[in-house]
Design a protein around this motif. Structure first.
Motif, mmCIF file in Angstrom:
data_model
loop_
_atom_site.group_PDB
_atom_site.id
_atom_site.type_symbol
_atom_site.label_atom_id
_atom_site.label_comp_id
_atom_site.label_asym_id
_atom_site.label_seq_id
_atom_site.Cartn_x
_atom_site.Cartn_y
_atom_site.Cartn_z
ATOM 1 N N UNK A 138 1.900 -0.404 6.769
ATOM 2 C CA UNK A 138 2.738 -1.258 5.949
ATOM 3 C C UNK A 138 1.971 -2.548 5.671
ATOM 4 N N UNK A 139 2.042 -3.057 4.434
ATOM 5 C CA UNK A 139 1.166 -4.144 4.020
ATOM 6 C C UNK A 139 1.878 -5.494 4.025
ATOM 7 N N UNK A 140 1.343 -6.468 4.751
ATOM 8 C CA UNK A 140 1.858 -7.846 4.676
ATOM 9 C C UNK A 140 1.463 -8.479 3.340
ATOM 10 N N UNK A 141 2.063 -9.604 3.016
ATOM 11 C CA UNK A 141 1.846 -10.202 1.697
ATOM 12 C C UNK A 141 0.469 -10.834 1.537
ATOM 13 N N UNK A 142 -0.241 -11.123 2.640
ATOM 14 C CA UNK A 142 -1.555 -11.749 2.512
ATOM 15 C C UNK A 142 -2.690 -10.736 2.569
ATOM 16 N N UNK A 143 -2.384 -9.441 2.432
ATOM 17 C CA UNK A 143 -3.422 -8.419 2.475
ATOM 18 C C UNK A 143 -4.403 -8.635 1.323
ATOM 19 N N UNK A 144 -5.691 -8.537 1.612
ATOM 20 C CA UNK A 144 -6.724 -8.716 0.593
ATOM 21 C C UNK A 144 -7.771 -7.631 0.774
ATOM 22 N N UNK A 145 -7.444 -6.380 0.404
ATOM 23 C CA UNK A 145 -8.376 -5.280 0.639
ATOM 24 C C UNK A 145 -9.623 -5.414 -0.215
ATOM 25 N N UNK A 146 -10.753 -5.127 0.392
ATOM 26 C CA UNK A 146 -12.016 -5.099 -0.337
ATOM 27 C C UNK A 146 -12.930 -4.113 0.348
ATOM 28 N N UNK A 147 -13.752 -3.467 -0.420
ATOM 29 C CA UNK A 147 -14.649 -2.457 0.121
ATOM 30 C C UNK A 147 -15.525 -3.069 1.203
ATOM 31 N N UNK A 148 -15.672 -2.353 2.318
ATOM 32 C CA UNK A 148 -16.535 -2.793 3.406
ATOM 33 C C UNK A 148 -15.828 -3.617 4.451
ATOM 34 N N UNK A 149 -14.619 -4.092 4.176
ATOM 35 C CA UNK A 149 -13.911 -4.887 5.178
ATOM 36 C C UNK A 149 -13.075 -3.978 6.065
ATOM 37 N N UNK A 150 -12.743 -4.453 7.233
ATOM 38 C CA UNK A 150 -11.909 -3.695 8.159
ATOM 39 C C UNK A 150 -10.457 -3.936 7.777
ATOM 40 N N UNK A 151 -10.040 -3.317 6.671
ATOM 41 C CA UNK A 151 -8.736 -3.607 6.105
ATOM 42 C C UNK A 151 -7.605 -3.149 7.015
ATOM 43 N N UNK A 152 -7.858 -2.141 7.853
ATOM 44 C CA UNK A 152 -6.798 -1.600 8.694
ATOM 45 C C UNK A 152 -6.246 -2.659 9.647
ATOM 46 N N UNK A 153 -7.097 -3.520 10.146
ATOM 47 C CA UNK A 153 -6.640 -4.524 11.113
ATOM 48 C C UNK A 153 -5.720 -5.560 10.477
ATOM 49 N N UNK A 154 -5.707 -5.620 9.149
ATOM 50 C CA UNK A 154 -4.855 -6.578 8.458
ATOM 51 C C UNK A 154 -3.482 -5.997 8.121
ATOM 52 N N UNK A 155 -3.218 -4.768 8.553
ATOM 53 C CA UNK A 155 -1.965 -4.091 8.223
ATOM 54 C C UNK A 155 -1.124 -3.886 9.476
ATOM 55 N N UNK A 156 0.074 -3.367 9.295
ATOM 56 C CA UNK A 156 0.955 -2.999 10.399
ATOM 57 C C UNK A 156 0.985 -1.472 10.488
ATOM 58 N N UNK A 157 0.594 -0.957 11.629
ATOM 59 C CA UNK A 157 0.452 0.486 11.846
ATOM 60 C C UNK A 157 1.819 1.097 12.149
ATOM 61 N N UNK A 158 2.251 2.045 11.320
ATOM 62 C CA UNK A 158 3.554 2.671 11.526
ATOM 63 C C UNK A 158 3.574 3.493 12.808
ATOM 64 N N UNK A 159 2.430 4.074 13.189
ATOM 65 C CA UNK A 159 2.380 4.850 14.431
ATOM 66 C C UNK A 159 2.676 3.967 15.648
ATOM 67 N N UNK A 160 2.254 2.703 15.587
ATOM 68 C CA UNK A 160 2.538 1.790 16.688
ATOM 69 C C UNK A 160 4.032 1.489 16.781
ATOM 70 N N UNK A 161 4.697 1.397 15.636
ATOM 71 C CA UNK A 161 6.145 1.193 15.647
ATOM 72 C C UNK A 161 6.835 2.408 16.264
ATOM 73 N N UNK A 162 6.400 3.607 15.867
ATOM 74 C CA UNK A 162 6.993 4.832 16.425
ATOM 75 C C UNK A 162 6.770 4.910 17.926
#
Length: 555
Positions: free
Chosen positions: A401-425
């Motif tokens: 799930x994406x927070x409002x300040x997400x700034x995806x760009x190629x080569x960045x570790x974009x996953x760490x900037x998101x909320x993992x649904x598996x962790x919620x489960x």
């Protein structure tokens, strides 16, 4: 896993009559074909026998079978399946089908396991062990009626099988028959007081009934017994120890004894998990430990007026909800409707008696904090609902799930900037709670180029949508059930809509508060309305492991 193996005695007889093993059977044979031998010694001895190249047919099948037993002791189910498959090619036998089916079960591949147990049942005399093992696999798929029928057969053939009594009790508990479950598990404890697993399951029942001291006492005895499990019960390495600590920790959490819970969650992470259930148990332990540790070092934020102040303050049996709507994205396509969607759903849930924690246009820090506070507080909830509207993505099979300040760009570790649904489960997973996650979002790779143009604003960052979750209910506790509802089908885009709400959230708002409407029937009505309103461009979809009927609004 609570199963046992059938040993191919006729095949062993054929092996020992072979002259090719005459010189080495005093050393290699017993090590390879003795169930109590250490796993590495079994495998090494079987390797040397296979290398002699003097056996074929049923004799060679026997060696592959026993090497598979050695791999099974190590929890290496890929090698178990490979060796059992070779043994079946050489000489199909009931015991080999059972062993391979058990390995598939431990990997969480229940349908394949059922097929192997079916073949095993067809290929030999009636066996209580096989009915027991197939019952386990049916239970893994959530088909509790078939599981109970198989355990009935197992108990008829093996009336003193404590594990069959226990597992029938677990299945009854899953259907809501707590008293019937308690009777069966009490009988399992009477038949074999040295087993830890019936005590773990009775601990769950006590917790469901609100008897927390009894739950802790049973789990404590299970922890003690799990240190020295009976040699005649085949279970994945460390699985019972892990489960005992996790369930005692959940009981301690329910009592508000958080230091004791933390110690148990930490202990559950020590053994190496090999089977699907233990890995999910450890995922839950990892998330819950993090939540409790954070609660100690970080002051609790001032709660909103609609949210309880702490986990300890949340009364047992509460119906709780987390509602988030993100639309004001700074670096990706903004969405006008998610904040309005979230407010509408939050209002509907409050109207039917839910305690709601609400968040609008949250950046990563705020979204993480809000989610973790909710997971911490939901420990005593009977029903937990999570609603999210906004952008979502699927990367490498995991949903974010994406927070409002997400700034995806190629080569960045974009996953760490998101909320993992598996962790919620994982944080919600608990056998005494019903969890419902409703996502009005797409799941796609932000780096993937669009494949087709979407019809109107969509809630994904490309036109490819979400992938289905790999499984539900295979986790730690396989709890009181989990339902995940998505605004659109796997691989498709969820529309933001032209009105004040998205097509999915608008329909959900109209139906979620309908009195006496079972939740899956409610979602069916939502689906029909969305399909009609979007002219088949959007088809809502859900995945459920619910164990019975669930009503969000009182009947």
């Amino acid at each position: 896993m609570r199963r046992s193996l059938l040993l191919p005695i006729p095949l062993l007889a054929a092996l020992w009559t072979s002259p090719g093993l005459a010189q080495s059977k005093s050393q290699l044979g017993p090590l390879c074909t003795t169930e109590t031998a250490p796993a590495d010694q079994m495998i090494a001895a079987c390797n040397k026998i296979i290398a002699l190249k003097v056996f074929s047919g049923s004799q060679l099948a026997t060696i592959y079978f026993w090497r598979a037993v050695g791999w099974n002791k190590k929890g290496d189910y890929t090698h178990v399946i490979a060796d059992a498959t070779e043994a079946l090619r050489l000489a199909p036998a009931q015991a080999i089908y059972n062993l391979r089916g058990s390995a598939y079960y431990d990997k969480g591949e229940y349908e394949i396991a059922i097929a192997d147990f079916n073949d095993a049942i067809k290929s030999g005399a009636p066996s209580g062990t096989l009915f027991h093992n197939r019952g386990n696999a049916y239970r893994g798929t959530g088909d509790y009626a078939k599981a109970i029928a198989d355990y009935d057969q197992a108990i008829r053939l093996m009336p003193k099988s404590a594990l069959s009594w226990q597992n029938r009790g677990i299945s009854k508990e899953a259907t809501g028959d707590l008293d019937g479950a308690l009777g069966d598990i009490n009988e399992a404890i009477r038949l074999d007081p040295a087993l830890a697993s019936p005590l773990i399951n009775r601990s769950v029942i006590w917790r469901a009934k609100g008897h927390l001291d009894r739950a802790v006492a049973d789990a404590s005895e299970a922890v003690r017994l799990a240190q020295n499990p009976p040699a005649n019960v085949m279970t994945p390495p460390g699985s019972v120890v892990i489960a005992a600590h996790v369930h005692r920790a959940l009981a301690y959490e329910a009592k508000g004894e958080f230091d004791a819970a933390k110690a148990d969650y930490a202990a559950a992470l020590t053994p190496t998990a090999s089977d699907a259930g233990s890995k999910a148990n450890q995922a839950t332990a990892r998330v819950r430990l993090s939540l409790l540790s954070e609660a100690v070092v970080r002051p609790q934020p001032r709660p909103e007026s609609t949210a309880p102040s702490s986990a300890a303050a949340a009364p047992t049996g509460q119906r709780m909800a987390l509602v988030i709507g993100n639309g004001a994205y700074a670096h990706v396509q903004p969405l006008p409707n998610p904040p309005r969607d979230a407010r509408a759903i939050a209002r509907s849930l409050r109207d039917i008696g839910f305690t709601v924690t609400e968040g609008i246009d949250l950046d990563r820090a705020a979204m993480q904090a809000k989610t973790r506070d909710f997971l911490r507080e939901a420990t005593r909830a009977q029903v937990a609902v999570v609603f999210y509207a906004g952008h979502g993505v699927q990367i490498d099979g995991r949903n974010y799930l994406l927070p409002t300040d997400i700034a995806p760009s190629a080569g960045s570790d974009v996953v760490t900037a998101m909320v993992d649904m598996d962790q919620i489960l994982a944080g919600l997973d608990d056998q005494v709670r019903t969890n419902i996650l409703i996502l009005d979002a797409c799941r796609n790779n932000p780096f993937a180029p669009p494949e087709t143009a979407s019809a109107g604003p969509g809630r994904g960052l490309s036109a490819t949508g979400l992938a289905a979750p790999s499984s539900l209910g295979a986790g730690a506790t396989s709890g009181a059930g989990t339902l995940i509802a998505f605004a659109t089908a796997p691989g498709k885009v969820a529309l933001d809509g032209d009105g004040d709400n998205s097509p999915f959230s608008a329909a959900l708002t109209r139906h979620i508060g309908t009195p006496g409407l079972e939740v899956q029937q409610m979602l069916t009505r939502v689906r029909a309305e969305v399909v009609a309103g979007t002219k088949n461009r959007q088809v809502p979809w859900s995945n459920s492991s619910l164990l019975g009927e669930v009503y969000l609004a009182a009947r």
